[in-house]
Design a protein around this motif. Sequence first.
Motif, PDB file in Angstrom:
ATOM      1  N   PHE A 177      44.964  20.436 113.949  1.00 65.64           N
ATOM      2  CA  PHE A 177      45.730  20.412 112.712  1.00 65.64           C
ATOM      3  C   PHE A 177      47.203  20.697 112.969  1.00 65.64           C
ATOM      4  CE2 PHE A 177      41.858  20.353 110.346  1.00 65.64           C
ATOM      5  CZ  PHE A 177      42.184  20.037 109.039  1.00 65.64           C
ATOM      6  N   ILE A 178      48.054  19.969 112.271  1.00 66.32           N
ATOM      7  CA  ILE A 178      49.487  20.246 112.246  1.00 66.32           C
ATOM      8  C   ILE A 178      49.794  20.872 110.889  1.00 66.32           C
ATOM      9  CG2 ILE A 178      51.806  19.243 112.205  1.00 66.32           C
ATOM     10  CD1 ILE A 178      50.680  16.962 113.965  1.00 66.32           C
ATOM     11  N   VAL A 179      50.456  22.023 110.902  1.00 63.41           N
ATOM     12  CA  VAL A 179      50.826  22.703 109.663  1.00 63.41           C
ATOM     13  C   VAL A 179      52.348  22.720 109.564  1.00 63.41           C
ATOM     14  CG1 VAL A 179      50.653  24.809 108.288  1.00 63.41           C
ATOM     15  CG2 VAL A 179      48.768  24.154 109.810  1.00 63.41           C
ATOM     16  N   GLU A 180      52.871  22.065 108.554  1.00 63.04           N
ATOM     17  CA  GLU A 180      54.321  22.024 108.337  1.00 63.04           C
ATOM     18  C   GLU A 180      54.726  23.145 107.385  1.00 63.04           C
ATOM     19  OE1 GLU A 180      57.481  19.360 105.849  1.00 63.04           O
ATOM     20  OE2 GLU A 180      55.960  18.236 106.986  1.00 63.04           O
ATOM     21  N   VAL A 181      55.701  23.949 107.802  1.00 58.70           N
ATOM     22  CA  VAL A 181      56.142  25.085 106.984  1.00 58.70           C
ATOM     23  C   VAL A 181      57.625  24.953 106.644  1.00 58.70           C
ATOM     24  CG1 VAL A 181      54.406  26.604 107.993  1.00 58.70           C
ATOM     25  CG2 VAL A 181      56.717  26.552 108.975  1.00 58.70           C
ATOM     26  N   MET A 182      58.063  25.723 105.669  1.00 60.38           N
ATOM     27  CA  MET A 182      59.449  25.681 105.212  1.00 60.38           C
ATOM     28  C   MET A 182      60.346  26.530 106.121  1.00 60.38           C
ATOM     29  SD  MET A 182      58.752  25.864 101.086  1.00 60.38           S
ATOM     30  CE  MET A 182      60.226  25.063 100.466  1.00 60.38           C
ATOM     31  N   GLY A 183      61.625  26.592 105.758  1.00 61.87           N
ATOM     32  CA  GLY A 183      62.570  27.375 106.540  1.00 61.87           C
ATOM     33  C   GLY A 183      63.924  26.718 106.707  1.00 61.87           C
ATOM     34  N   ARG A 184      64.066  25.516 106.141  1.00 65.38           N
ATOM     35  CA  ARG A 184      65.317  24.739 106.308  1.00 65.38           C
ATOM     36  C   ARG A 184      65.668  24.598 107.791  1.00 65.38           C
ATOM     37  NH1 ARG A 184      70.243  26.274 102.726  1.00 65.38           N
ATOM     38  NH2 ARG A 184      70.110  28.165 103.982  1.00 65.38           N
ATOM     39  N   ASP A 185      66.828  25.123 108.188  1.00 60.69           N
ATOM     40  CA  ASP A 185      67.240  24.987 109.592  1.00 60.69           C
ATOM     41  C   ASP A 185      66.887  26.212 110.425  1.00 60.69           C
ATOM     42  OD1 ASP A 185      68.369  22.466 109.112  1.00 60.69           O
ATOM     43  OD2 ASP A 185      70.197  23.385 108.326  1.00 60.69           O
ATOM     44  N   ALA A 186      66.088  27.100 109.882  1.00 56.13           N
ATOM     45  CA  ALA A 186      65.673  28.310 110.597  1.00 56.13           C
ATOM     46  C   ALA A 186      64.179  28.248 110.890  1.00 56.13           C
ATOM     47  CB  ALA A 186      65.998  29.561 109.781  1.00 56.13           C
ATOM     48  N   GLY A 187      63.795  28.786 112.052  1.00 60.98           N
ATOM     49  CA  GLY A 187      62.397  28.705 112.454  1.00 60.98           C
ATOM     50  C   GLY A 187      61.600  29.982 112.290  1.00 60.98           C
ATOM     51  N   ASP A 188      62.147  30.959 111.559  1.00 66.22           N
ATOM     52  CA  ASP A 188      61.488  32.263 111.475  1.00 66.22           C
ATOM     53  C   ASP A 188      60.074  32.197 110.897  1.00 66.22           C
ATOM     54  OD1 ASP A 188      64.252  32.903 112.011  1.00 66.22           O
ATOM     55  OD2 ASP A 188      63.765  34.960 111.464  1.00 66.22           O
ATOM     56  N   ILE A 189      59.892  31.437 109.818  1.00 61.56           N
ATOM     57  CA  ILE A 189      58.558  31.357 109.219  1.00 61.56           C
ATOM     58  C   ILE A 189      57.573  30.749 110.209  1.00 61.56           C
ATOM     59  CG2 ILE A 189      57.165  30.287 107.414  1.00 61.56           C
ATOM     60  CD1 ILE A 189      59.546  30.473 105.543  1.00 61.56           C
ATOM     61  N   ALA A 190      57.950  29.644 110.825  1.00 64.22           N
ATOM     62  CA  ALA A 190      57.072  28.989 111.797  1.00 64.22           C
ATOM     63  C   ALA A 190      56.789  29.898 112.976  1.00 64.22           C
ATOM     64  CB  ALA A 190      57.716  27.687 112.283  1.00 64.22           C
ATOM     65  N   LEU A 191      57.820  30.566 113.469  1.00 65.86           N
ATOM     66  CA  LEU A 191      57.686  31.402 114.657  1.00 65.86           C
ATOM     67  C   LEU A 191      56.783  32.599 114.407  1.00 65.86           C
ATOM     68  CD1 LEU A 191      58.522  32.070 117.522  1.00 65.86           C
ATOM     69  CD2 LEU A 191      60.626  33.086 116.632  1.00 65.86           C
ATOM     70  N   TRP A 192      57.074  33.350 113.361  1.00 65.52           N
ATOM     71  CA  TRP A 192      56.285  34.555 113.065  1.00 65.52           C
ATOM     72  C   TRP A 192      54.860  34.198 112.642  1.00 65.52           C
ATOM     73  CZ3 TRP A 192      57.930  39.912 112.581  1.00 65.52           C
ATOM     74  CH2 TRP A 192      59.234  40.120 113.044  1.00 65.52           C
ATOM     75  N   ALA A 193      54.731  33.177 111.812  1.00 61.29           N
ATOM     76  CA  ALA A 193      53.393  32.780 111.354  1.00 61.29           C
ATOM     77  C   ALA A 193      52.570  32.226 112.510  1.00 61.29           C
ATOM     78  CB  ALA A 193      53.499  31.741 110.239  1.00 61.29           C
ATOM     79  N   GLY A 194      53.201  31.440 113.365  1.00 67.21           N
ATOM     80  CA  GLY A 194      52.490  30.882 114.509  1.00 67.21           C
ATOM     81  C   GLY A 194      51.973  31.947 115.445  1.00 67.21           C
ATOM     82  N   LEU A 195      52.798  32.954 115.692  1.00 65.34           N
ATOM     83  CA  LEU A 195      52.375  34.053 116.560  1.00 65.34           C
ATOM     84  C   LEU A 195      51.267  34.863 115.906  1.00 65.34           C
ATOM     85  CD1 LEU A 195      52.748  35.718 119.143  1.00 65.34           C
ATOM     86  CD2 LEU A 195      54.586  36.971 117.987  1.00 65.34           C
ATOM     87  N   VAL A 208      78.976  41.167  94.976  1.00 69.41           N
ATOM     88  CA  VAL A 208      78.208  41.647  96.122  1.00 69.41           C
ATOM     89  C   VAL A 208      76.969  40.773  96.275  1.00 69.41           C
ATOM     90  CG1 VAL A 208      76.913  43.568  97.122  1.00 69.41           C
ATOM     91  CG2 VAL A 208      79.003  44.019  95.827  1.00 69.41           C
ATOM     92  N   GLY A 209      76.648  40.389  97.503  1.00 69.92           N
ATOM     93  CA  GLY A 209      75.494  39.546  97.765  1.00 69.92           C
ATOM     94  C   GLY A 209      74.278  40.327  98.214  1.00 69.92           C
ATOM     95  N   VAL A 210      73.120  39.951  97.692  1.00 67.63           N
ATOM     96  CA  VAL A 210      71.828  40.518  98.098  1.00 67.63           C
ATOM     97  C   VAL A 210      70.987  39.374  98.662  1.00 67.63           C
ATOM     98  CG1 VAL A 210      69.669  41.558  97.283  1.00 67.63           C
ATOM     99  CG2 VAL A 210      71.870  42.397  96.423  1.00 67.63           C
ATOM    100  N   PRO A 211      70.493  39.485  99.901  1.00 65.41           N
ATOM    101  CA  PRO A 211      69.787  38.365 100.536  1.00 65.41           C
ATOM    102  C   PRO A 211      68.379  38.134  99.994  1.00 65.41           C
ATOM    103  CG  PRO A 211      69.716  40.283 101.970  1.00 65.41           C
ATOM    104  CD  PRO A 211      70.571  40.660 100.789  1.00 65.41           C
ATOM    105  N   GLY A 212      68.236  37.084  99.219  1.00 67.12           N
ATOM    106  CA  GLY A 212      66.938  36.727  98.664  1.00 67.12           C
ATOM    107  C   GLY A 212      66.584  35.299  99.028  1.00 67.12           C
ATOM    108  N   THR A 213      65.796  35.119 100.075  1.00 69.22           N
ATOM    109  CA  THR A 213      65.361  33.793 100.518  1.00 69.22           C
ATOM    110  C   THR A 213      64.181  33.937 101.464  1.00 69.22           C
ATOM    111  OG1 THR A 213      65.947  31.867 101.886  1.00 69.22           O
ATOM    112  CG2 THR A 213      67.194  33.880 102.273  1.00 69.22           C
ATOM    113  N   ILE A 214      63.200  33.059 101.340  1.00 72.46           N
ATOM    114  CA  ILE A 214      62.040  33.139 102.230  1.00 72.46           C
ATOM    115  C   ILE A 214      62.398  32.713 103.645  1.00 72.46           C
ATOM    116  CG2 ILE A 214      60.432  32.726 100.320  1.00 72.46           C
ATOM    117  CD1 ILE A 214      59.976  29.892 101.550  1.00 72.46           C
ATOM    118  N   ASP A 215      63.529  32.010 103.808  1.00 70.76           N
ATOM    119  CA  ASP A 215      63.876  31.439 105.111  1.00 70.76           C
ATOM    120  C   ASP A 215      64.305  32.487 106.138  1.00 70.76           C
ATOM    121  OD1 ASP A 215      63.420  28.984 103.891  1.00 70.76           O
ATOM    122  OD2 ASP A 215      65.538  28.702 103.400  1.00 70.76           O
TER     123      ASP A 215
END
Length: 319
Positions: free
Chosen positions: A164-182, A120-127
Amino acid sequence: MKRIAVLTSGGDSPGMNAAIRAVVRKANFHGVEVMGVYHGYEGFIDGKMELLDLGSVGGIIQRGGTKLFSSRCPQFKEDEYQLQGIKKMKEAGVEGLVVIGGDGSYRGALELTKKGFPSVGVPGTIDNDIPGTEYTIGFDTALNTVVESIDKIRDTATSHENSFIVEVMGRDAGDIALWAGLAAGAESILIPEEEYDIDDIISRIQHGIARDKKHSIIIVAEGVMAGNELAKILKEKADITTRVSVLGHIQRGGSPSARDRVLAGLFGAKAVEVLLEGRSGRAVGIKNHQVYDYDLEEAFSNKHKADLSLYTLSKELSI
């Protein structure tokens, strides 16, 4: 089942320890033993594990990272090593497995299920990029880490009247950038899910200068481009000088937020319930505030989607 195992795989995320704790204590509550597998699928192959009792998971709910350690194991893609690991588990009396991690970890769990070993998989990832669940363990903590960092960067940007440009993680997903930016009031946000318009970014910076605004914050997800690359484009195209901050692995660390701890508890307990009900090849997730389980295949047949209404809102609020 009388004995199950739990492992963490891939990139670590805040709340993994809380999930391990939930698996152990939920299983023990039902009279089931739990073996902790060390170093992810690498440990699964080699049989590196030990019995986790109630005391062994005490005092870890607030700790970031994972007490079981983690690793990436390319060789686990091969049938030979999967079967070797299954043999090691069965020799130890392990009848099922909870895998805490991202999509790569899920692929391993699916292969084990196909070979007759309940997983069984449990989703553990910051992305926050696992299809089938609105949120993953670690996303909320990483998000708050990023927002706190941007707030501090804005103080400097204001003091020195810089962009300032702030580069954030997320691989191919933009959730961190999107939520943090807002959340941090960024002037521009670049995410993989939307084509960016460099002229619009330039126009926003220039519009701010025209109304006597002395600084700008631009958030770029690593899946779009590197922050230094964006800085070079802005300099060459409009002679705009920017400073670049790459937040990097600081986003993965730290004590998990209350939300991530609760989510980890819910997910870990649900995973145990699924195994004890005799089901496998499942993943746990949350939708509309309800925890549920779904077929692991869905995590690969569907594609993660960012909430683009947030992207639209951020542009409207950053005029």
